[in-house]
Motif scaffolding. Structure first.
Motif, PDB file in Angstrom:
ATOM      1  N   GLY A 382       0.810  -1.217   0.000  1.00 14.50           N
ATOM      2  CA  GLY A 382       0.000   0.000   0.000  1.00 14.50           C
ATOM      3  C   GLY A 382       0.839   1.262   0.000  1.00 14.50           C
ATOM      4  O   GLY A 382       0.522   2.228  -0.712  1.00 14.50           O
ATOM      5  N   THR A 383       1.924   1.262   0.781  1.00 13.79           N
ATOM      6  CA  THR A 383       2.779   2.461   0.830  1.00 13.79           C
ATOM      7  C   THR A 383       3.490   2.679  -0.507  1.00 13.79           C
ATOM      8  O   THR A 383       3.733   3.823  -0.907  1.00 13.79           O
ATOM      9  N   LYS A 384       3.812   1.584  -1.212  1.00 12.65           N
ATOM     10  CA  LYS A 384       4.422   1.727  -2.549  1.00 12.65           C
ATOM     11  C   LYS A 384       3.446   2.418  -3.509  1.00 12.65           C
ATOM     12  O   LYS A 384       3.839   3.296  -4.292  1.00 12.65           O
ATOM     13  N   CYS A 385       2.182   2.001  -3.435  1.00 15.05           N
ATOM     14  CA  CYS A 385       1.168   2.624  -4.293  1.00 15.05           C
ATOM     15  C   CYS A 385       0.978   4.090  -3.916  1.00 15.05           C
ATOM     16  O   CYS A 385       0.866   4.960  -4.787  1.00 15.05           O
ATOM     17  N   MET A 386       0.949   4.355  -2.627  1.00 21.64           N
ATOM     18  CA  MET A 386       0.792   5.725  -2.138  1.00 21.64           C
ATOM     19  C   MET A 386       1.965   6.598  -2.584  1.00 21.64           C
ATOM     20  O   MET A 386       1.790   7.734  -3.045  1.00 21.64           O
ATOM     21  N   GLY A 387       3.184   6.059  -2.457  1.00 17.56           N
ATOM     22  CA  GLY A 387       4.387   6.790  -2.852  1.00 17.56           C
ATOM     23  C   GLY A 387       4.399   7.124  -4.326  1.00 17.56           C
ATOM     24  O   GLY A 387       4.831   8.212  -4.732  1.00 17.56           O
ATOM     25  N   PHE A 388       3.914   6.190  -5.152  1.00 16.33           N
ATOM     26  CA  PHE A 388       3.873   6.427  -6.594  1.00 16.33           C
ATOM     27  C   PHE A 388       2.884   7.543  -6.934  1.00 16.33           C
ATOM     28  O   PHE A 388       3.155   8.397  -7.784  1.00 16.33           O
ATOM     29  N   LEU A 389       1.738   7.531  -6.266  1.00 19.38           N
ATOM     30  CA  LEU A 389       0.679   8.490  -6.585  1.00 19.38           C
ATOM     31  C   LEU A 389       0.946   9.883  -6.027  1.00 19.38           C
ATOM     32  O   LEU A 389       0.727  10.890  -6.708  1.00 19.38           O
ATOM     33  N   PHE A 390       1.424   9.942  -4.796  1.00 16.79           N
ATOM     34  CA  PHE A 390       1.496  11.233  -4.099  1.00 16.79           C
ATOM     35  C   PHE A 390       2.889  11.616  -3.621  1.00 16.79           C
ATOM     36  O   PHE A 390       3.049  12.595  -2.900  1.00 16.79           O
ATOM     37  N   GLY A 391       3.905  10.832  -4.019  1.00 16.41           N
ATOM     38  CA  GLY A 391       5.271  11.137  -3.616  1.00 16.41           C
ATOM     39  C   GLY A 391       5.707  10.293  -2.425  1.00 16.41           C
ATOM     40  O   GLY A 391       4.918  10.074  -1.496  1.00 16.41           O
ATOM     41  N   ALA A 392       6.953   9.812  -2.488  1.00 18.45           N
ATOM     42  CA  ALA A 392       7.468   8.914  -1.457  1.00 18.45           C
ATOM     43  C   ALA A 392       7.446   9.544  -0.069  1.00 18.45           C
ATOM     44  O   ALA A 392       7.321   8.859   0.938  1.00 18.45           O
ATOM     45  N   GLU A 393       7.567  10.859  -0.037  1.00 15.62           N
ATOM     46  CA  GLU A 393       7.589  11.539   1.269  1.00 15.62           C
ATOM     47  C   GLU A 393       6.233  11.444   1.984  1.00 15.62           C
ATOM     48  O   GLU A 393       6.144  11.656   3.200  1.00 15.62           O
ATOM     49  N   ASN A 394       5.174  11.103   1.232  1.00 13.06           N
ATOM     50  CA  ASN A 394       3.830  11.011   1.826  1.00 13.06           C
ATOM     51  C   ASN A 394       3.375   9.578   2.061  1.00 13.06           C
ATOM     52  O   ASN A 394       2.251   9.351   2.532  1.00 13.06           O
ATOM     53  N   LYS A 395       4.229   8.593   1.733  1.00  7.25           N
ATOM     54  CA  LYS A 395       3.757   7.212   1.775  1.00  7.25           C
ATOM     55  C   LYS A 395       3.389   6.738   3.186  1.00  7.25           C
ATOM     56  O   LYS A 395       2.527   5.889   3.357  1.00  7.25           O
ATOM     57  N   LYS A 396       4.024   7.322   4.193  1.00  9.00           N
ATOM     58  CA  LYS A 396       3.714   6.897   5.563  1.00  9.00           C
ATOM     59  C   LYS A 396       2.321   7.334   6.003  1.00  9.00           C
ATOM     60  O   LYS A 396       1.772   6.811   6.961  1.00  9.00           O
ATOM     61  N   VAL A 397       1.741   8.284   5.270  1.00  9.93           N
ATOM     62  CA  VAL A 397       0.356   8.692   5.552  1.00  9.93           C
ATOM     63  C   VAL A 397      -0.568   7.492   5.371  1.00  9.93           C
ATOM     64  O   VAL A 397      -1.552   7.318   6.093  1.00  9.93           O
TER      65      VAL A 397
END
Length: 458
Positions: A382-397
């Protein structure tokens, strides 16, 4: 909740129609034949790669071949094997297992291609770190103009990676095997408490990143697979006279669908049974869905084909071995006909019938480890998908959203959770399989180069 349940059921039914069946099974067969059955010809070499014979510290990547496989397996060897098989048998009877086997054999080839592509076409996230997975092999392999397709995969992945099914079934197992017999069950309050404990455990591990996830799963998963394997063998040894009968019934019922109680497909019950087996097989081994390539894309190797060979072992382990063991345990004990239970509760009854004193507690231990390790792996996806969409700096969200969803999974129904995940798995499979088929010639070219460097299959 009833309205949501109906909505998710309709969504899953629509998503898992004929087009997806053709894409997953037809596409997998195309990859298998086009490759000249490479996955099966180099099984010995794949095992040597997994053992670390070809590991090089200087290679790009974060984790070893073994850690990549156990991270991927921790997501697949879990409730899909223990609960998913029980769901398949409860609805479809023994014949559903045969179509899960078909899914696994074809899936081995699909995993070979998708994992090879995840190393061949690694990309960089917004922080400059090397990443792998379908979203990256879409943009790096097909070109930046296909970014919308990669975004579609990633959006579906944000929901598909949620741990709601695993949490739902672990909560059910804890209640049925531990709390209800001890008269400690208090309904929603208990479920909420279990969800909060699981959320806390998950937060401790997943917030530590991939390194902590892979180290944890590489220790937990092999030990639990061994314990589960031993317990099922005890059940089969106790009921050894029934084993040949049910192995035969699995094959014959696959084409007669005598015990199928689900919706027909393509005008018949056999079609419905095939679809059920493919859906549960896909949930078990995730071949063609696109989750596992995200873990394999992080493997420490400069040889994509090596990671493809390691990845193809996944469906063999989790569907051909673990799912078959679960199915036989349910079938030979007779609980599939004598019980109204479904999901993990049905598997638990099979263990309790044959191993009445310690069986259910050992099963609960396996379920707990499988489920909790799945929670770790899916958070990474999930964090990989989040990082791709919104930037790696936001993946922990995403982890905050992910940890909160554990509470949802613990307090809602099985049917709602399984239909929700089925729907988004189907949506993830569309871009994954399309891109894999288009880029298959590139993998075959790389495979030809790689295998020419080997004197013979080892």
């Amino acid at each position: 909740m009833k309205l949501l349940d109906t909505l998710f059921a309709e969504m899953a039914s629509l998503a898992w129609g004929l087009p997806l069946l053709v894409l997953l099974i037809g596409g997998g067969l195309y990859l298998l034949t086009r490759s000249g059955f490479i996955p099966f010809r180099y099984l010995g070499h794949a095992i040597n790669v997994l053992r670390g014979k070809y590991d090089t510290e200087a290679d790009a990547g974060e984790i070893s071949h073994f850690q990549a496989l156990t991270t991927a397996l921790s997501a697949t060897v879990g409730m899909g094997n223990i609960s998913g098989v029980a769901v398949a048998i409860a609805i479809g009877g023994p014949g559903a297992v045969f179509w899960m086997w078909v899914s696994a054999v074809i899936g081995m080839s699909t995993k070979f291609f998708t994992a090879s592509l995840s190393v061949m076409y690694r990309g960089k996230d917004s922080q400059g770190n090397i990443q792998g997975g379908p979203m990256y092999f879409i943009t790096e392999g097909l070109g930046k103009s296909w970014k919308l397709l990669a975004a579609f995969f990633s959006i579906a992945g944000l929901v598909g990676a949620l741990p709601v099914f695993n949490v739902n079934q672990l909560t059910q197992a804890i209640n049925d095997l531990l709390l209800k017999p001890a008269d400690l069950y208090a309904g929603t309050t208990t479920n909420l408490g279990i969800g909060l404990v699981l959320a806390t455990i998950t937060a401790i591990v997943v917030l530590g990143g991939l390194s902590r996830i892979s180290k944890t799963t590489s220790r937990l998963v092999p030990a639990m697979v061994l314990l589960y394997f031993v317990m099922v063998l005890l059940i089969l040894a106790t009921n050894y006279s029934e084993v040949p009968k049910y192995l035969k019934l699995i094959v014959t019922d696959a084409f007669s669908a005598s015990f199928f109680s689900g919706d027909s497909f393509l005008g018949g019950v056999v079609g419905g049974l095939i679809l059920l087996g493919i859906r549960r097989g896909a949930f078990s081994n995730e071949a063609g869905i696109g989750t596992a390539p995200m873990a394999h894309g992080a493997a420490k190797t400069n040889e994509p084909i090596r990671e493809g060979l390691v990845a193809m072992l996944g469906p063999a382990i989790d569907t051909l071995v673990v799912c078959t063991l679960t199915a036989l345990a349910i079938l030979v004990t007779g609980v599939w006909q004598s019980s109204d239970a479904n999901g993990v509760s049905l598997t638990a009854e099979a263990f309790t019938v044959t191993l009445p004193i310690y069986g259910k507690y050992a099963l609960l231990l396996c379920i707990a480890v499988f489920s909790i390790s799945s929670l770790f792996s899916y958070s990474y996806y999930g964090t990989k998908c989040m990082g791709f969409l919104f930037g790696a700096e936001n993946k922990k969200v995403y982890n905050i959203f992910y940890i909160a969803s554990i509470i949802l999974g613990a307090t809602t129904s099985l049917s709602m959770m399984i239909n929700l995940i089925d729907t988004f798995f189907a949506l993830m499979a569309i871009p994954t399989m399309f891109t894999t088929i288009v880029l298959a010639p590139k993998v075959l070219k790389e495979a030809k180069r790689y295998f020419s460097t080997l004197k013979k299959p080892d």
